[in-house]
Design an enzyme around this catalytic site. Structure first.
Site, PDB file in Angstrom:
ATOM      1  N   LYS A 162       0.667  -1.252  -0.133  1.00 17.27           N
ATOM      2  CA  LYS A 162      -0.022   0.061   0.057  1.00 17.27           C
ATOM      3  C   LYS A 162       0.830   1.235   0.093  1.00 17.27           C
ATOM      4  CE  LYS A 162      -3.954   1.490   2.667  1.00 17.27           C
ATOM      5  NZ  LYS A 162      -4.914   1.109   3.658  1.00 17.27           N
ATOM      6  N   THR A 188     -10.596  -0.143  13.821  1.00 17.46           N
ATOM      7  CA  THR A 188     -10.913  -0.638  15.151  1.00 17.46           C
ATOM      8  C   THR A 188     -12.214  -1.414  14.838  1.00 17.46           C
ATOM      9  OG1 THR A 188     -12.175   1.532  15.382  1.00 17.46           O
ATOM     10  CG2 THR A 188     -10.238   1.368  16.489  1.00 17.46           C
ATOM     11  N   PHE A 217     -30.622  13.519   7.700  1.00 17.33           N
ATOM     12  CA  PHE A 217     -30.671  12.280   8.303  1.00 17.33           C
ATOM     13  C   PHE A 217     -32.171  11.756   8.730  1.00 17.33           C
ATOM     14  CE2 PHE A 217     -26.572  10.214   8.577  1.00 17.33           C
ATOM     15  CZ  PHE A 217     -25.713  11.333   7.826  1.00 17.33           C
ATOM     16  N   CYS A 241     -19.251   2.514   9.686  1.00 14.22           N
ATOM     17  CA  CYS A 241     -19.306   3.233  10.986  1.00 14.22           C
ATOM     18  C   CYS A 241     -20.489   3.169  11.706  1.00 14.22           C
ATOM     19  CB  CYS A 241     -19.115   4.817  10.665  1.00 14.22           C
ATOM     20  SG  CYS A 241     -17.534   5.099  10.110  1.00 14.22           S
TER      21      CYS A 241
HETATM   22  C1  UDX Z   1     -20.917   8.413   9.392  1.00 12.52           C
HETATM   23  C2  UDX Z   1     -21.127   9.543   9.886  1.00 12.52           C
HETATM   24  O1  UDX Z   1     -22.377  10.440   9.173  1.00 12.52           O
HETATM   25  C3  UDX Z   1     -19.817  10.480  10.104  1.00 12.52           C
HETATM   26  O2  UDX Z   1     -20.017  11.672  10.759  1.00 12.52           O
HETATM   27  C4  UDX Z   1     -18.837   9.561  10.836  1.00 12.52           C
HETATM   28  O3  UDX Z   1     -17.541  10.330  10.867  1.00 12.52           O
HETATM   29  C5  UDX Z   1     -18.709   8.098  10.074  1.00 12.52           C
HETATM   30  O4  UDX Z   1     -19.995   7.612   9.975  1.00 12.52           O
HETATM   31  P1  UDX Z   1     -20.642   7.688   6.426  1.00 12.52           P
HETATM   32  O5  UDX Z   1     -20.633   6.177   7.151  1.00 12.52           O
HETATM   33  O6  UDX Z   1     -19.477   7.897   5.588  1.00 12.52           O
HETATM   34  O7  UDX Z   1     -20.448   8.751   7.860  1.00 12.52           O
HETATM   35  O8  UDX Z   1     -22.044   7.837   6.047  1.00 12.52           O
HETATM   36  P2  UDX Z   1     -23.356   8.436   6.313  1.00 12.52           P
HETATM   37  O9  UDX Z   1     -23.538   9.723   5.303  1.00 12.52           O
HETATM   38  O10 UDX Z   1     -23.393   9.028   7.798  1.00 12.52           O
HETATM   39  O11 UDX Z   1     -24.512   7.464   5.899  1.00 12.52           O
HETATM   40  C6  UDX Z   1     -24.502   5.944   6.834  1.00 12.52           C
HETATM   41  C7  UDX Z   1     -25.846   5.474   6.088  1.00 12.52           C
HETATM   42  O12 UDX Z   1     -27.150   5.911   6.499  1.00 12.52           O
HETATM   43  C8  UDX Z   1     -25.665   5.213   4.772  1.00 12.52           C
HETATM   44  O13 UDX Z   1     -26.078   3.602   4.560  1.00 12.52           O
HETATM   45  C9  UDX Z   1     -27.007   6.028   4.267  1.00 12.52           C
HETATM   46  O14 UDX Z   1     -27.464   5.472   2.993  1.00 12.52           O
HETATM   47  C10 UDX Z   1     -27.678   5.898   5.433  1.00 12.52           C
HETATM   48  N1  UDX Z   1     -28.646   6.998   5.542  1.00 12.52           N
HETATM   49  C11 UDX Z   1     -28.175   8.336   5.790  1.00 12.52           C
HETATM   50  C12 UDX Z   1     -30.152   6.725   5.658  1.00 12.52           C
HETATM   51  O15 UDX Z   1     -30.617   5.844   5.136  1.00 12.52           O
HETATM   52  N2  UDX Z   1     -30.584   7.907   5.673  1.00 12.52           N
HETATM   53  C13 UDX Z   1     -30.409   9.310   6.052  1.00 12.52           C
HETATM   54  O16 UDX Z   1     -31.215  10.175   6.218  1.00 12.52           O
HETATM   55  C14 UDX Z   1     -29.080   9.334   5.917  1.00 12.52           C
END
Ligand code: UDX
Length: 432
Positions: free
Chosen positions: A39, A90, A252, A263
């Site tokens: 990498k 992690t 959200f 996450c």
């Molecule tokens: C998330 C947090 O938003 C971020 O702050 C943290 O640092 C890491 O975890 P991420 O996992 O990149 O970020 O994606 P995010 O945009 O939060 O979406 C997570 C999941 O929720 C996705 O599967 C998305 O499709 C879903 N989602 C999001 C919904 O189903 N509805 C929503 O309204 C928003």
């Protein structure tokens, strides 16, 4: 005028690579470390292992301008850098707890190389009290090490990681010494964002509490979506009406097939687990997980109800990544849905703008299409499983003509139901 610093980032995964690159972009000198030599070599040659809008250009620019470099040697990085960020994985364990062995291993290795004052910053998402353990570990292996340990959680979202880092809502760090506070303020001064300084444990908790709350918002609206379906209401309108209250906010509150990714699923189960260890049963979050799981099941049920038998049915799938703008398929609900359909005998053809390569080993029975519209060929049903904005503008009228039956299941409420019905589709969304 900001003092520019020498920084080391240990772990060149998602968080480490984007963080290191953005630090370099504001002028710091950054060494990114990874124990995967392949990498490191590929990063040195300018190959970025992930798809993240804007990242490749920034990496190339900062490498060319001499502020960003890659190495496999923690020793060299610790010697050259006043601040060492830990950004190693992690991963979740089967019981929901987090595997902290990479964090512990890096702390031990850093300890061996510290000769003068260093600030060790934990950026990996970790359970509360991990920072205390990192400090104890370093002291155990190097009792005279002059260090401060800081927790500096990262809130970046995949798909908009560079933007999130360059223009953050807030920067949080947990720290117990004035000296380390001053160092951290200097690092973040160029970002011109609000800074919240807390104790170590609070900073660690902020990350888990924030992610769990966002997941809770999603599960909440998904539960409301079920009530909307049963009552003839429209979840989009309900979310709009709720979100207009600034205490709630519209973000959200998008109903769909549930949250996935590297996450939320991991962080929520880790938070439940840590809470239990600390003597509190966080049953609210257990419910959040349950609703998320059921959301996918409810979606599959609608497909089964329409198609009756899935065996030998051709299903076209738009989207495999866990959300739009990323090639990440880790814990993607889209992948889980595809797996389930295949296990019930359906023939699935999928398309994802970036995620197909990473998805293929996870869904070996799934055919991958060359173009989005090709998934419609001879299909009994079309599914939208990821919220890629380019799926909004596909030639749906032409795609319908290529299908065997015009069933359209929109798992992300991405398309306009009226428009799709106008084109002759039997449209089913989530919550309306
Ligand atoms: C998330 C947090 O938003 C971020 O702050 C943290 O640092 C890491 O975890 P991420 O996992 O990149 O970020 O994606 P995010 O945009 O939060 O979406 C997570 C999941 O929720 C996705 O599967 C998305 O499709 C879903 N989602 C999001 C919904 O189903 N509805 C929503 O309204 C928003």
């Amino acid at each position: 005028m900001t003092a520019l610093m020498n920084l080391a980032i240990v772990g060149s995964g998602y968080v480490g690579l984007v963080t290191g690159t953005c630090f370099a972009e504001v002028g710091h000198h950054v060494i990114c470390v990874d124990n995967d030599l392949k990498k490191v070599k590929s990063l040195q040659a300018g190959h970025i292992p992930i798809y993240e809008p804007g990242l490749e250009e920034l990496v190339k620019k900062n490498v060319a301008e001499g502020r960003l470099s890659f190495t496999a040697s923690i020793g060299d990085a610790v010697a050259a850098s006043k601040v060492i960020f830990i950004a190693v994985p992690t991963p979740p364990q089967p019981d929901g707890s987090v595997d902290l062995s990479f964090v512990e291993g890096v702390a031990r290795e850093i300890a061996m190389h510290i000769k003068e004052y260093r600030v060790v910053v934990d950026k990996s998402t970790v359970p509360v009290k991990t920072g205390e353990k990192v400090a104890q570990t370093i002291k155990r292996y190097n009792p005279d090490a002059p260090i401060d340990v800081v927790s500096n959680p990262e809130f970046l979202r995949e798909g908009s990681a560079v933007d999130d880092l360059m223009k953050p809502d807030r920067i949080v760090f947990g720290v117990s010494s004035d000296k380390a506070t001053a160092v951290m303020r200097e690092i973040y001064e160029p970002f011109k964002a609000p800074i919240l300084v807390t104790d170590l444990n609070s900073a660690e908790l902020i990350k888990h509490a924030a992610n769990s709350f966002l997941a809770l918002k999603i599960s909440y609206i998904n539960a409301v979506a079920a009530i909307c379906e049963a009552s003839g209401a429209n979840v989009e309108r309900v979310a709009e009406g709720m979100g207009a209250d600034h205490r709630i906010g519209r973000a959200f509150l998008n109903a769909g097939i549930g949250y996935g990714g590297s996450c939320f699923p991991k962080d929520i189960s880790a938070f439940i687990r840590i809470s239990r260890e600390l003597g509190y049963e966080f049953t609210l979050l257990e419910e959040v997980e349950k609703i998320n799981f059921n959301q996918k099941e409810r979606f599959l049920k609608k497909i089964r109800e329409s198609l009756w038998v899935l065996r030998a049915k051709k299903i076209g799938v738009l989207g495999l990544a866990f959300k739009g703008n990323t090639d990440d398929v880790r814990s993607s609900v889209a992948i889980e849905v595809v797996k389930q359909l295949i296990s019930e005998g359906a023939e699935v053809t999928a398309y994802d703008p970036k995620g197909m390569e990473k998805a293929l080993p996870l869904v070996p029975g799934c055919k991958m299409a060359g173009k989005a519209e090709d998934v419609a060929d001879g299909a009994d049903a079309l599914l939208v499983l990821t919220e890629w904005s380019e799926f909004k503008t596909l030639p749906y009228a032409a795609m319908k003509k290529r299908m065997l039956s015009p069933l359209l299941f929109d798992g992300r409420n991405l398309l306009d139901p009226q428009e799709m019905r106008g084109l002759g589709f039997t449209y089913t969304g989530v919550g309306h």
